[in-house]
Design a protein around this motif. Structure first.
Motif, short mmCIF file in Angstrom:
data_model
loop_
_atom_site.label_atom_id
_atom_site.label_comp_id
_atom_site.label_asym_id
_atom_site.label_seq_id
_atom_site.Cartn_x
_atom_site.Cartn_y
_atom_site.Cartn_z
N ASP A 1 0.83 -1.21 0.00
CA ASP A 1 0.00 0.00 0.00
C ASP A 1 0.86 1.26 0.00
OD1 ASP A 1 -2.25 -1.57 0.00
OD2 ASP A 1 -2.55 -1.48 2.17
N GLY A 2 1.99 1.19 0.71
CA GLY A 2 2.89 2.33 0.70
C GLY A 2 3.55 2.55 -0.65
N LEU A 3 3.87 1.45 -1.35
CA LEU A 3 4.48 1.57 -2.68
C LEU A 3 3.50 2.15 -3.70
CD1 LEU A 3 6.42 -1.83 -2.88
CD2 LEU A 3 7.41 0.43 -2.59
N ILE A 4 2.23 1.78 -3.58
CA ILE A 4 1.23 2.24 -4.55
C ILE A 4 1.13 3.76 -4.56
CG2 ILE A 4 -1.25 2.20 -5.07
CD1 ILE A 4 -1.31 -0.68 -4.15
N GLU A 5 1.38 4.39 -3.44
CA GLU A 5 1.29 5.84 -3.35
C GLU A 5 2.47 6.56 -4.00
OE1 GLU A 5 0.86 6.73 0.75
OE2 GLU A 5 -1.09 5.74 0.95
N LEU A 6 3.53 5.82 -4.36
CA LEU A 6 4.70 6.45 -4.95
C LEU A 6 4.49 6.64 -6.45
CD1 LEU A 6 7.50 4.41 -3.12
CD2 LEU A 6 6.58 6.65 -2.51
N PRO A 7 5.01 7.72 -7.02
CA PRO A 7 4.81 7.97 -8.45
C PRO A 7 5.58 7.04 -9.38
CG PRO A 7 6.25 9.63 -7.48
CD PRO A 7 5.74 8.81 -6.35
N ASN A 8 6.66 6.44 -8.88
CA ASN A 8 7.48 5.58 -9.74
C ASN A 8 7.18 4.10 -9.54
OD1 ASN A 8 8.54 5.59 -7.14
ND2 ASN A 8 10.65 5.25 -7.85
N PHE A 9 5.97 3.79 -9.06
CA PHE A 9 5.56 2.39 -8.88
C PHE A 9 4.17 2.20 -9.46
CE2 PHE A 9 3.30 -0.94 -6.55
CZ PHE A 9 4.17 -2.01 -6.72
N ALA A 10 3.99 1.10 -10.20
CA ALA A 10 2.68 0.77 -10.77
C ALA A 10 2.38 -0.70 -10.54
CB ALA A 10 2.65 1.10 -12.26
N LEU A 11 1.17 -0.99 -10.09
CA LEU A 11 0.74 -2.36 -9.82
C LEU A 11 -0.33 -2.76 -10.83
CD1 LEU A 11 0.50 -4.94 -8.06
CD2 LEU A 11 -1.15 -3.69 -6.64
N PHE A 12 -0.11 -3.89 -11.50
CA PHE A 12 -1.09 -4.45 -12.43
C PHE A 12 -1.69 -5.70 -11.78
CE2 PHE A 12 1.88 -2.10 -15.09
CZ PHE A 12 1.03 -1.41 -15.94
N ARG A 13 -2.91 -5.57 -11.26
CA ARG A 13 -3.58 -6.68 -10.59
C ARG A 13 -4.29 -7.56 -11.62
NH1 ARG A 13 -4.47 -4.84 -5.05
NH2 ARG A 13 -4.21 -2.57 -4.89
N GLU A 14 -4.44 -8.82 -11.25
CA GLU A 14 -5.15 -9.79 -12.10
C GLU A 14 -4.70 -9.69 -13.55
OE1 GLU A 14 -9.38 -10.50 -10.07
OE2 GLU A 14 -9.14 -8.45 -10.80
N THR A 15 -3.41 -9.65 -13.73
CA THR A 15 -2.79 -9.46 -15.04
C THR A 15 -1.63 -10.44 -15.19
OG1 THR A 15 -3.35 -7.11 -14.96
CG2 THR A 15 -1.70 -7.76 -16.57
N SER A 16 -1.39 -10.88 -16.41
CA SER A 16 -0.25 -11.75 -16.70
C SER A 16 0.47 -11.23 -17.93
CB SER A 16 -0.70 -13.20 -16.92
OG SER A 16 -1.62 -13.27 -18.00
N VAL A 17 1.72 -11.63 -18.07
CA VAL A 17 2.53 -11.23 -19.22
C VAL A 17 2.26 -12.23 -20.35
CG1 VAL A 17 4.86 -10.87 -20.10
CG2 VAL A 17 4.29 -10.20 -17.76
N SER A 18 1.79 -11.72 -21.47
CA SER A 18 1.53 -12.61 -22.61
C SER A 18 2.79 -12.80 -23.45
CB SER A 18 0.40 -12.05 -23.47
OG SER A 18 0.70 -10.73 -23.92
N THR A 19 3.50 -11.71 -23.76
CA THR A 19 4.75 -11.80 -24.51
C THR A 19 5.72 -10.75 -24.02
OG1 THR A 19 4.00 -10.28 -26.25
CG2 THR A 19 3.62 -12.64 -26.62
N ALA A 20 6.99 -11.03 -24.21
CA ALA A 20 8.04 -10.07 -23.91
C ALA A 20 9.13 -10.23 -24.97
CB ALA A 20 8.62 -10.30 -22.51
N GLY A 21 9.49 -9.13 -25.61
CA GLY A 21 10.49 -9.18 -26.67
C GLY A 21 11.51 -8.07 -26.51
#
Length: 613
Positions: free
Chosen positions: A325-345
């Motif tokens: 919860d403390g990290l979420i308030e920071l501008p340089n942190f983003a949380l993607f909930r209920e999400t998965s990585v489909s591809t990475a290149g």
């Protein structure tokens, strides 16, 4: 040696957990395991008193995980405490050896008698620790108790040391007998990189240097093992962390606050909301044995479901949720909930990561990818368990063996006992925690001190098992009537068996009126592995209706029967590569195209190297 140096120099003691703790700077992280063997006892492990005397040591303390309940120690405190215990053991004559156990063999009188001079295999002499081989060889002499005593075991370590042991206790808690969860996008990196930068091979070097893993695995290169101590300042870099457990949250905190990352993305498949916050990894009722009576009355399949439901896979502590919860308030942190990585290149300069979630998400770019997806228990892939299965096959439910309830011994090997996650179906959800350790230690110590009584208990349990009806899907191969030799699949007569015939077998062997249909074995089929699902594609080459297709999906077997007006197409895979979830598996029939697609739901996201086991 007050710092535990004796245990460290002995080699191997806590090396796996200590290495991870140091690499990921987890010393100050709080364990989710209470410091007591039983919730109602007073300091039964003496850890609280030991830690209390060292409160001035940074990172070694007790933290209240649940208000008004017993405290939990930090991981640094746990390791220091166990190192101190190891030091006491060495003073009492216990030998700590380096290396890992590589093989187990049941000895014979010839093996035990001929090992004193020229080694156990007649070659160069090898170090033998424990009782002398000459003393062990006397067990082969006739005596009144000879028939009741199990054969000693020959154990080989990774450093070549050979041990002759009367008893073997596999005391793993589940962290070693498991495999890291590797997200499926890792296998798509070459294709995704080729699409972003045709003809470029930079992705290979980028994968080695800019993709790191919190957990270690066999195929891993040293540069891919995440070590925060070797990571330089990240002020100009963006980090994408894949995972949703407490380790992933800890890594996000380290990247943002200690390493000063320019931007940190945390991608997790779970919601990471208040519903996932628990004080302990296991329900409190299991720590005192409150639920165990009902657990022992369950069938193995029900025990497995109860175990998975009661252990806190995917949950986080209140402390970790506060950090998030403390990290979420920071501008340089983003949380993607209920999400998965489909591809990475790799495009030659950065990683381009495409996400799949509950809504459409734009791709993100980053300089580093850290994978912290946790570990799945998979004892059947371990060399030691495979060796035990070769000596004496054990009945498995999921990834867990069925042990003797009274002694926790391996079937037909009364001198091989298990504790930790291996004994989960006997000890319940607390098997990996202090209460389970205590319960296992009491059962095993009684078995070692009184082997005759343990052998009698094992025989009684085996007799009771033989009297019980066969459980569907779990009968061992020893229950089958094999006849006078291997069964020829081309025979028109069904293989003799004590098990009830499957629906496919009944239809294959049923008498047919109006002419016999030609039976054709399906030889050509393909399959594809997609993380938690494995699809099998079958083409029969003729129009077929869904009502004429029968698919039997067992725990680790598959049968398909497709009937036309003149033919019966049959596919039988008696043993799949790994067990599957039968209730969640399904199939589809594309009648006009003559295709059948079977979707098998796996128990984990480990890649299948083969379809057949």
């Amino acid at each position: 040696r007050g710092d535990g140096g004796a245990a460290k120099r002995a080699g191997g003691w806590l090396d796996g957990s200590r290495g991870k703790t140091e690499r990921l700077r987890l010393g100050a992280a709080v364990s989710r395991n209470t410091a007591r063997m039983h919730c109602t006892t007073r300091d039964s492990t003496k850890m609280e008193r030991w830690v209390g005397a060292r409160e001035t040591t940074p990172g070694e303390m007790l933290v209240d995980a649940v208000e008004g309940f017993t405290a939990c120690p930090t991981l640094g405190a746990v390791e220091s405490f166990l190192s101190a215990r190891a030091k006491r053991l060495t003073r009492k004559g216990v030998t700590l050896l380096s290396g890992t156990l590589k093989s187990i063999e049941a000895t014979t009188p010839l093996d035990r008698g001929g090992a004193g001079e020229g080694g156990l295999d007649g070659g160069e002499p090898q170090q033998v620790v424990g009782e002398s081989v000459e003393a062990m060889s006397r067990l082969a002499l006739p005596s009144s108790n000879a028939a009741q005593l199990p054969s000693p075991l020959r154990l080989t370590l990774s450093n070549g040391t050979v041990i002759i042991a009367k008893h073997l206790v596999l005391a793993d808690t589940g962290t070693c007998l498991g495999r890291p969860n590797l997200p499926a996008f890792l296998g798509r990196i070459p294709l995704a990189s080729e699409a972003l930068s045709p003809g470029g091979l930079e992705y290979s070097e980028a994968t080695q240097k800019r993709v790191a893993f919190a957990e270690s695995f066999a195929q891993q290169q040293e540069s891919q093992l995440l070590d925060l101590g070797k990571v330089r300042n990240l002020t100009e870099e963006t980090v994408c962390i894949v995972g949703g457990d407490m380790t992933a949250i800890h890594l996000a905190q380290q990247a943002v606050r200690d390493l000063g990352a320019k931007q940190v993305y945390l991608v997790c498949r779970g919601a990471l909301d208040a519903k996932q916050v628990t004080g302990f990894e296991v329900e409190v009722g299991w720590l005192g044995g409150k639920f165990m009576k009902h657990f022992h009355e369950m069938a193995p399949e029900e025990r497995l479901k109860c175990y998975k439901k009661s252990t806190g896979d995917g949950t986080v502590s209140k402390r970790a949720k506060q950090i998030l919860d403390g990290l979420i308030e920071l501008p340089n942190f983003a949380l993607f909930r209920e999400t998965s990585v489909s591809t990475a290149g790799w495009n030659g300069a950065q990683w381009i990561v495409h996400l799949t979630g509950t809504c459409i998400l734009p791709p993100i770019s980053c300089d580093r990818i850290w994978v912290a997806a946790g570990v799945s228990f998979d004892c059947t892939s371990e060399t030691i368990v495979q060796a035990l299965m070769n000596i004496s096959p054990a009945e498995m439910t999921g990834a867990y063996p069925l042990l003797n309830e009274q002694t926790l011994s391996w079937p037909k090997l009364p001198n091989v006992m298990c504790m930790g996650a291996l004994a989960a179906l006997s000890l319940g959800p607390s098997a990996k925690y202090c209460h389970g350790h205590r319960a296992a230690a009491e059962k095993i110590s009684r078995a070692i001190l009184n082997p005759q009584a343990a052998a009698a208990a094992a025989a009684a349990a085996a007799a009771a098992m033989n009297r019980s009806p066969l459980r569907k899907g779990n009968a061992s191969s020893n229950s089958l009537c094999e006849g006078d030799g291997p069964w020829n699949e081309n025979q028109q007569v069904a293989k003799p068996t004590l098990l009830p015939l499957s629906e496919v077998q009944r239809r294959l062997n049923a008498p047919q009126g109006g002419g016999e249909k030609e039976k054709v074995r399906i030889e050509s089929y393909t399959w594809a592995d997609d993380e938690f699902t494995l699809d099998v594609y079958i083409k029969v080459g003729a129009v077929v209706e869904k009502k004429d297709v029968t698919v039997t999906i067992g725990q680790q077997d598959l049968e398909v029967l497709a009937e036309t007006s003149d033919k019966m197409f049959h596919l039988s895979i008696p043993r799949l590569y790994k067990p599957v979830q039968t209730k969640k598996s399904s199939f589809k029939v594309f009648g006009k195209k003559g295709k059948i697609v079977i979707s098998l739901t796996k128990n984990d996201n480990h890649e299948w190297k083969f379809l057949k086991g």
